[in-house]
Structures are given as C-alpha cells and as structure tokens.
Design a protein around this motif. Structure first.
Motif, short mmCIF file in Angstrom:
data_model
loop_
_atom_site.label_atom_id
_atom_site.label_comp_id
_atom_site.label_asym_id
_atom_site.label_seq_id
_atom_site.Cartn_x
_atom_site.Cartn_y
_atom_site.Cartn_z
N ALA A 104 50.25 41.03 43.72
CA ALA A 104 49.48 40.63 42.05
C ALA A 104 48.18 41.07 41.79
CB ALA A 104 49.28 38.93 42.18
N THR A 105 48.25 42.09 40.72
CA THR A 105 46.77 41.83 40.10
C THR A 105 46.20 41.60 38.71
OG1 THR A 105 46.40 44.70 41.01
CG2 THR A 105 45.15 44.29 39.37
N ASP A 106 44.98 40.98 39.08
CA ASP A 106 45.13 40.65 37.60
C ASP A 106 44.48 41.07 36.65
OD1 ASP A 106 42.21 41.05 37.89
OD2 ASP A 106 41.47 39.38 38.87
N GLN A 107 43.67 40.91 35.12
CA GLN A 107 44.01 42.27 34.02
C GLN A 107 42.51 42.39 34.43
OE1 GLN A 107 45.03 40.14 29.92
NE2 GLN A 107 44.63 38.67 31.37
N ASN A 108 41.85 42.30 35.57
CA ASN A 108 40.72 43.12 35.99
C ASN A 108 40.27 44.00 36.79
OD1 ASN A 108 38.90 41.08 33.74
ND2 ASN A 108 38.35 40.18 34.88
N GLY A 109 41.99 44.34 37.26
CA GLY A 109 42.05 44.51 38.24
C GLY A 109 41.81 44.90 39.30
N ASN A 110 41.77 43.04 39.76
CA ASN A 110 41.29 42.70 41.13
C ASN A 110 42.71 42.63 41.94
OD1 ASN A 110 38.86 42.10 41.21
ND2 ASN A 110 39.07 40.47 39.19
N ALA A 111 42.79 43.37 43.11
CA ALA A 111 44.47 42.30 43.27
C ALA A 111 44.06 41.33 44.81
CB ALA A 111 44.67 44.59 43.76
N ALA A 112 45.68 41.50 45.24
CA ALA A 112 45.86 40.49 45.84
C ALA A 112 45.69 41.11 47.49
CB ALA A 112 46.83 39.31 46.00
N THR A 113 45.69 40.46 48.10
CA THR A 113 46.57 40.84 49.46
C THR A 113 47.83 40.95 48.81
OG1 THR A 113 43.92 41.17 50.58
CG2 THR A 113 45.89 40.85 52.09
N LEU A 114 48.53 42.04 50.11
CA LEU A 114 50.00 41.55 50.13
C LEU A 114 50.26 40.86 51.14
CD1 LEU A 114 52.11 43.89 48.80
CD2 LEU A 114 52.42 44.45 50.79
N ASP A 115 51.23 39.83 50.19
CA ASP A 115 51.66 39.12 51.25
C ASP A 115 53.54 38.98 52.20
OD1 ASP A 115 52.00 36.52 52.22
OD2 ASP A 115 52.57 34.95 50.05
N VAL A 116 53.27 39.46 52.88
CA VAL A 116 54.79 38.91 53.54
C VAL A 116 55.38 38.17 53.65
CG1 VAL A 116 56.04 41.15 55.10
CG2 VAL A 116 54.03 41.66 53.96
#
Length: 157
Positions: A104-116
């Motif tokens: 997930a990436t929000d509208q400000n470009g912050n990316a979540a850690t990939l969940d597996v």
C-alpha cells in the motif's frame, strides 16, 4: 488574514492480511483471502492505493517451493477502500501453494511494509494406502485371537 494548517505526513499505511493466518493444507480448489489497508492521514486515491498480489509455488512432499507472482488473470487486486476486504480465489491448482502479498502507498507516497500471508497448499488427491502385514490380497490363518496389522500411506503433496 487567512491561516492554513499543514499536516506533515511521514506515516506509512497499515496493512493486514487476516486470512490465512497460518499455513493450511486443503482439498478445495478455492480459498477466501481477507485483508485490510488503512491510512490515518493522507488516505488512498489516484494511483496511490493498495495491491493484493497472489503468488504461486510448486508443492512436493507437503512443502512449498519458491514463490513467484501468479500471472493468472485476477491474481492482482487493487483498490482504495479502507474497509475490510475479502475475495474468493478460485481455480487454485492441485500440487500448488499459494500466498498473498499486500502493498500500500498513500497519496503522499508513504509505502507500507510489504505484508506476506502464510501459504495455502492445494492437495486434491487422497493418500494411497499400502498394507504391509498382511500383504494386500493375501490370506493369513492364525491360531491366536490377535494379529498385528501394519500399513502405511503415501501422499506426494
């Protein structure tokens, strides 16, 4: 005079895959995966959203091989909703393992850690029994009231 507030957002979205929560082995060729992605500040929108990607690996001897993104149509789901999501993944193949990644990436470009997620192993064949004692098709005459029976089974997945 006009005042505006500016909120600095360096907080990444939060992602959770809630099913599967543990590795499972099943005979059904479908599985319902459940997930949620949320963002407390900027939210999702435009090209900034969440992506749920199905991955696949070969299975042998109850173990999963190396996972890679599944190229099958429908294996990538994208969206911007912050509500809990679920989707029935159908057409899962025998002797394959599946797992899902949630980015997930929000509208400000912050990316979540990939969940597996943990894996789901599809095994649609029954084990094959093998009688050791007595051997299949044999007849045994025994002068006692008890007899030891031994068997095993094999299941390549």
């Amino acid at each position: 005079m006009l005042f505006r507030s500016v909120i600095y957002d360096a907080t990444a979205p939060s992602t959770t895959i809630s099913a599967p929560v543990v590795a499972v082995k099943q005979t059904a060729s479908s599985y319902t995966v459940q997930w949620q992605a949320t963002d407390a500040v900027a939210k999702f929108g435009g090209s900034n959203d969440w992506d749920l990607q199905r991955q696949v690996a070969a299975a042998a001897n109850g173990m999963c091989g190396i996972f890679a993104n599944d190229a099958t149509v429908g294996s990538l789901v994208s969206g911007a909703s912050e509500l809990a999501q679920s989707q029935s993944q159908t057409g899962l193949a025998h002797a394959k393992c599946y797992r899902w990644t949630l980015a997930a990436t929000d509208q400000n470009g912050n990316a979540a850690t990939l969940d597996v997620s943990p894996s789901v192993l599809i095994d649609t064949t029954a084990p094959v029994p093998d009688f050791v004692t007595p051997d299949e098709g044999s007849t045994v005459t025994n002068g006692t009231t008890s007899y030891v029976v031994a068997w095993g089974d094999s299941d390549p997945e």
